[in-house]
Write an enzyme that holds these catalytic residues in place. Structure first.
Site, PDB file in Angstrom:
ATOM      1  CB  CYS A 206      10.954 -19.084   7.557  1.00  0.00           C
ATOM      2  SG  CYS A 206      10.125 -19.467   6.066  1.00  0.00           S
TER       3      CYS A 206
ATOM      4  NE  ARG B 202      13.723 -14.594  10.439  1.00  0.00           N
ATOM      5  CZ  ARG B 202      14.887 -15.028  10.480  1.00  0.00           C
ATOM      6  NH1 ARG B 202      15.956 -14.348  10.912  1.00  0.00           N
ATOM      7  NH2 ARG B 202      15.197 -15.786   9.238  1.00  0.00           N
TER       8      ARG B 202
ATOM      9  CD1 TRP C   5       8.850 -14.678   2.534  1.00  0.00           C
ATOM     10  CD2 TRP C   5       7.495 -13.245   4.155  1.00  0.00           C
ATOM     11  NE1 TRP C   5       8.691 -13.941   2.060  1.00  0.00           N
ATOM     12  CE2 TRP C   5       8.102 -12.902   2.616  1.00  0.00           C
ATOM     13  CE3 TRP C   5       7.145 -12.475   4.893  1.00  0.00           C
ATOM     14  CZ2 TRP C   5       7.319 -11.466   2.322  1.00  0.00           C
ATOM     15  CZ3 TRP C   5       6.548 -11.253   4.509  1.00  0.00           C
ATOM     16  CH2 TRP C   5       6.951 -10.674   3.203  1.00  0.00           C
TER      17      TRP C   5
ATOM     18  CG  ASN D 179      14.839 -19.303   7.070  1.00  0.00           C
ATOM     19  OD1 ASN D 179      14.179 -18.919   6.047  1.00  0.00           O
ATOM     20  ND2 ASN D 179      15.883 -18.697   7.401  1.00  0.00           N
ATOM     21  N   GLY D 180      14.281 -20.982   4.007  1.00  0.00           N
ATOM     22  CA  GLY D 180      15.260 -21.512   2.737  1.00  0.00           C
ATOM     23  C   GLY D 180      14.562 -21.825   1.613  1.00  0.00           C
TER      24      GLY D 180
ATOM     25  CD  GLU E 151      13.519   3.123  -6.442  1.00  0.00           C
ATOM     26  OE1 GLU E 151      12.493   3.471  -6.674  1.00  0.00           O
ATOM     27  OE2 GLU E 151      13.678   2.681  -5.369  1.00  0.00           O
TER      28      GLU E 151
ATOM     29  CE  LYS F 215      14.182   3.339  -1.858  1.00  0.00           C
ATOM     30  NZ  LYS F 215      13.096   3.259  -2.919  1.00  0.00           N
TER      31      LYS F 215
ATOM     32  CD  GLU G  60      11.284   5.876  -0.212  1.00  0.00           C
ATOM     33  OE1 GLU G  60      10.070   5.693   0.164  1.00  0.00           O
ATOM     34  OE2 GLU G  60      11.611   5.150  -0.954  1.00  0.00           O
TER      35      GLU G  60
ATOM     36  CG  HIS H 267      13.484  22.007 -23.423  1.00  0.00           C
ATOM     37  ND1 HIS H 267      13.402  22.588 -24.537  1.00  0.00           N
ATOM     38  CD2 HIS H 267      14.111  20.747 -23.596  1.00  0.00           C
ATOM     39  CE1 HIS H 267      13.919  21.870 -25.731  1.00  0.00           C
ATOM     40  NE2 HIS H 267      14.323  20.786 -25.261  1.00  0.00           N
TER      41      HIS H 267
ATOM     42  CE  LYS I 109       8.621  -2.664   2.699  1.00  0.00           C
ATOM     43  NZ  LYS I 109       9.630  -1.784   1.871  1.00  0.00           N
TER      44      LYS I 109
HETATM   45  C1  AGP Z   1       9.377   2.674  -2.053  1.00  0.00           C
HETATM   46  O1  AGP Z   1      10.661   2.916  -1.491  1.00  0.00           O
HETATM   47  C2  AGP Z   1       8.228   3.272  -1.394  1.00  0.00           C
HETATM   48  N1  AGP Z   1       8.184   2.822  -0.136  1.00  0.00           N
HETATM   49  C3  AGP Z   1       6.957   3.226  -2.036  1.00  0.00           C
HETATM   50  O2  AGP Z   1       7.044   3.925  -3.494  1.00  0.00           O
HETATM   51  C4  AGP Z   1       6.301   1.729  -2.681  1.00  0.00           C
HETATM   52  O3  AGP Z   1       7.366   1.381  -3.799  1.00  0.00           O
HETATM   53  C5  AGP Z   1       5.079   1.853  -3.105  1.00  0.00           C
HETATM   54  O4  AGP Z   1       4.184   2.254  -2.210  1.00  0.00           O
HETATM   55  C6  AGP Z   1       4.560   0.588  -3.805  1.00  0.00           C
HETATM   56  O5  AGP Z   1       4.361  -0.351  -2.758  1.00  0.00           O
HETATM   57  P1  AGP Z   1       4.020  -1.810  -3.315  1.00  0.00           P
HETATM   58  O6  AGP Z   1       5.161  -2.596  -4.148  1.00  0.00           O
HETATM   59  O7  AGP Z   1       4.110  -2.762  -1.938  1.00  0.00           O
HETATM   60  O8  AGP Z   1       3.038  -1.783  -4.087  1.00  0.00           O
END
Ligand code: AGP
Length: 601
Positions: free
Chosen positions: A2, A27, A73, A97-98, A476, A480, A483, A499, A596
Site C-alpha cells: 500500500c 507499488r 494493495w 500499510n502492513g 528455477e 532466473k 530470462e 545419457h 509480468k
Molecule cells: C518467472 O520469473 C517468469 N516471469 C514467469 O515464468 C512466471 O513465473 C509465469 O509467467 C507465471 O506467472 P504467474 O505466476 O503470474 O502465473
C-alpha cells in the site's frame, strides 16, 4: 504494498495528496482514497481501481489543508470500494500499510463491545481499536502509545482525529514511514517518491515512534511519550531511484524483501501451533491425490511442492504446466484437489486449466499473490501469499512466498498423516521461526555470489544439475538466469548427464550443481565428478561441507529442515543470476520479449 501520503500546511491539500499517490502507483494497487478535514468535519472519498476514478470525484480547489491519502494493495478482503482506505470509526480516520496479525482477536473483542464493521479489513479493526482506547485514554498521544503495545504485526498508520484538526498523526512498526518537511507544510509518506515534487528533506520514523505534525512543527515521541530529536535527511536522487528504495533494480529490491515476505506469509496462517494450521488447512484432509498446475516459476514451485507433499505427507502429486494440462486427458476424480499456482492470478493458461477442472466438478485451490485476481476469484478456495506488489518480470519474492505456502501445507498434511511426529514438528516449528534471519544472512552475503557471477558471466552456456528436489530447484535457478541474462542455460537431472547431455561439457563450462538432499548427495557428487573430469567449472550449492575439493566454488546453504531448504537454496542463485545479467548490461526488470503476466495463450 500500500501507499500512504498525508499533508498539513498552508496550501490546499488535495492536489498534493493526489500527486503523492500518483508517485506511488509503481507499488501496485487496486483502489485509492483520500480523507480531508473541512469545516472541522472529516470528508472521505474512495474508489476501486485507478487514481483517476478518485480524481473524477474530487474538487481540487477544496478549501482544506489537512488530509491523508492511500493506494491499497489488497491483503485482507477483496479489492473494492468498501475495503479501500481511509477507514473511519467515530473520531478516528486512518490509512494503513502492513498486516495487523492479531486483527481477528481484536475484532471479536470489539464486536462484543458493540462495534460494527463495514469492511473485512484489518485496518478498519485497527481504527475501531483506536476509538475504543480513546474512550479510556481521552488523549490522542496516550491512545497511540497504548495502540503500539496492542497491535501485532507490521503497520504504518496515517491518522486524523477529529478532536484535533490542527495536527496529523502517524505511528509505525516495521512498515516504512517518513515525515517530510517543506516551506509550504509537512508530509507523511510510505517512501520518498511521494513527496519529491515538494521536498527532499525528510525524517525516518522508527518502530513504535509517534509523530504529531502541524503545518509548522514536527514532534516525535518514543513509546514512553518522551519527545525525541531526529535527524533531517536529504534525498539526493531521481524519482525512479527513490521508487527502488535505493536499489539499482526492482528485482534486487524484491530479492531483499524475501525475509519480510516469508515472515508476513507464514505469520498470516501460522502462529507456531498446529492448531493455526488446522484452522487454515483442514479443508485439505479429504483429498487422496493432488494435481498442481501452473506456468514458469510457479510451475517450479509445484515441482518442489510435489517432492515435499509426497515425501512428508504420503499423498501422490502430479505436476503439469498449465498450457499442457488444459488440453490433456485428466485422470482426476472427487478425491483429487487441483492446485493452481499463480503470482498474478491472471495467467491465461493457468486460468484455462482452472476452468477445465471446475467444468469437470473437480475441487480447486488457488495459491495467488494478487487479491481479487481472476484465478483467486474463480477457484473454490484461495490461499494468498503476502509478497506485496512484485514489479520485476523475473519473480523472486513471490516464488519463495509460494514455496512458504507449500512448506506450511506439507507440515500440516505430514503431521495429520502421522509422518511428521511431535518431535520432528517441534524442530520444524523452530526452523520456521529461524527462516527470516537465515534468509537475511544469505542476502547479506551477496558479495560471495556476485564474485562467482563475475567469473562466469561471459560464458555462452551455463548448466544446472540436481537430483530429486534439487533438480526442481535447478530448474528455477536456470530460468532466473536465462530470462534476465539471455544466456542459454539448461537444468538437467544429474543422473541423466551420461545419457547424452554430458557431451555438451567443454573445458570451463560452468556447471552449477545443487546437492541439498542428503539421501541423494553421494549420487550427485559422483555426477559432479563426471563433469569435473571433462573440464567443467563446478559451482557446488550444498548444505554439506564436502571432505575433498571436487568443486571450484562452493555456495554453502545453512542447515535447516528439508521442508524449508529449497527456499534458502534459491536465494544465492537469484543473486547470481542478477549479477550475471547486470555484468551483461541486460534490462533486468523488463527482459526482452517477456511480460509480468502472460494473459494470452
Ligand atoms: C518467472 O520469473 C517468469 N516471469 C514467469 O515464468 C512466471 O513465473 C509465469 O509467467 C507465471 O506467472 P504467474 O505466476 O503470474 O502465473
Amino acid at each position: 504494498m500500500c501507499g500512504i501520503i498525508g499533508y498539513i500546511g498552508k496550501e490546499k491539500c488535495i492536489p498534493k495528496i493526489i500527486s503523492g499517490l500518483e508517485a506511488l502507483e509503481y507499488r501496485g494497487y487496486d483502489s485509492a482514497g483520500i480523507a480531508y478535514i473541512k469545516n472541522n468535519k472529516v470528508i472521505i472519498k474512495k474508489e476501486k481501481g485507478k487514481i483517476i476514478n478518485l480524481k473524477n470525484n474530487l474538487n481540487f480547489d477544496e478549501e482544506t489543508y489537512l488530509g491523508i491519502g492511500h493506494t491499497r494493495w489488497a491483503t485482507h478482503g477483496e479489492a473494492n470500494k468498501v475495503n479501500a482506505h481511509p477507514h473511519n470509526i467515530g473520531k478516528w480516520t486512518i490509512v494503513h500499510n502492513g498486516i495487523i496479525e492479531n486483527y481477528a482477536e481484536l475484532k471479536l473483542e470489539l464486536l462484543d463491545k458493540g462495534y460494527t464493521f463495514k469492511s473485512n479489513t484489518d485496518t478498519e479493526v485497527a481504527c475501531a481499536k483506536l476509538d475504543d482506547l480513546y474512550k479510556d485514554e481521552k488523549d490522542i498521544l496516550k491512545t497511540l502509545k497504548k495502540a503500539t503495545t496492542i497491535f501485532k504485526g507490521s503497520y504504518a498508520f496515517g491518522i486524523i482525529c477529529s478532536d484535533d484538526s490542527s495536527n496529523l498523526y502517524a505511528i509505525r512498526n516495521t512498515s516504512p514511514l517518513i515525515i517530510a518537511t517543506s516551506d509550504e507544510g509537512n508530509f507523511i509518506a510510505s517512501d520518498v517518491p511521494a513527496i519529491l515534487n515538494y521536498t527532499n528533506k525528510y525524517i525516518l520514523l522508527d518502530d513504535c515512534e509517534i509523530a504529531k505534525i502541524s503545518n509548522n512543527s514536527i514532534n516525535i515521541y518514543n513509546s514512553s511519550l518522551e519527545e525525541i530529536k531526529k535527524d533531517i535527511l536529504t534525498f539526493e536522487g531521481s524519482m525512479e531511484v527513490a521508487a527502488k528504495n535505493g536499489y539499482e533494480h526492482f528485482m534486487l529490491k524484491e530479492i531483499n524483501e524475501q525475509d519480510k515476505v516469508f515472515k508476513d506469509t507464514i505469520n498470516f496462517y501460522f502462529d507456531g501451533t498446529i492448531d493455526s494450521l488446522k484452522n487454515n488447512f483442514s479443508f485439505l484432509d479429504k483429498y487422496k491425490k493432488i494435481d498442481i498446475v501452473a506456468c514458469g516459476s510457479a510451475y517450479h514451485t509445484g515441482l518442489i511442492g510435489k517432492y515435499l507433499i509426497e515425501n512428508y505427507a504420503n499423498i501422490p502429486v502430479n505436476v503439469e504446466v498449465a498450457s499442457e494440462y488444459r488440453y490433456k486427458k485428466c485422470f482426476y476424480d472427487k478425491d483429487t484437489l487441483v492446485i493452481l499456482v499463480s503470482q498474478s492470478g491472471e495467467t491465461a493458461d493457468t486460468l484455462a486449466a482452472l476452468r477445465k477442472a471446475k467444468d469437470d466438478n473437480i475441487d480447486t485451490l488457488a495459491i495467488v499473490n494478487v487479491i481479487g485476481s481472476s484465478i483467486a476469484r474463480e477457484a473454490d478456495k484461495v490461499i494468498y501469499i503476502k509478497a506485496g506488489c512484485e514489479i520485476a518480470v523475473a519473480t523472486t519474492k513471490a516464488y519463495t512466498a509460494q514455496l512458504a505456502i507449500f512448506s506450511l501445507i506439507t507440515t500440516y498434511l505430514g503431521f495429520i498423516n502421522k509422518i511428521i511426529d511431535e518431535y520432528e514438528l517441534t524442530n520444524l516449528l523452530d526452523d520456521f521461526k529461524k527462516m527470516p534471519k537465515e534468509i537475511k544472512k544469505i542476502i547479506d552475503d551477496y558479495k560471495k555470489y556476485f564474485d562467482i557471477a563475475d567469473k562466469i558471466f561471459k560464458n555462452k552456456q551455463i548448466f544446472f544439475i540436481g537430483r530429486g528436489i534439487d533438480y526442481a530447484i535447478s530448474m528455477e535457478a536456470s530460468l532466473k538466469l536465462k530470462e534476465i541474462s539471455y544466456i542459454n542455460s539448461v537444468a538437467y537431472q544429474a543422473g541423466e548427464l551420461k545419457h547424452g547431455t554430458i557431451s555438451l561439457i567443454e573445458k570451463n563450462t560452468p556447471v552449477i550443481a545443487i546437492a541439498t538432499d542428503k539421501k541423494l548427495y553421494e549420487k550427485t557428487v559422483s555426477n559432479i565428478k563426471e563433469v569435473k573430469s571433462r573440464g567443467a567449472n563446478v559451482i557446488l550449492v550444498s548444505n554439506q561441507l564436502p571432505d575433498d575439493k571436487f568443486y571450484d566454488d562452493l555456495i554453502l546453504i545453512p542447515q535447516i529442515h528439508p521442508i524449508l531448504v529449497s527456499i534458502l537454496t534459491i536465494i544465492p542463485l537469484q543473486l547470481l543470476a542478477y549479477k550475471v545479467a547486470k555484468n551483461n548490461n541486460c534490462d533486468i526488470d523488463k527482459p526482452r520479449n517477456l511480460a509480468k503476466s502472460v494473459t494470452v495463450e
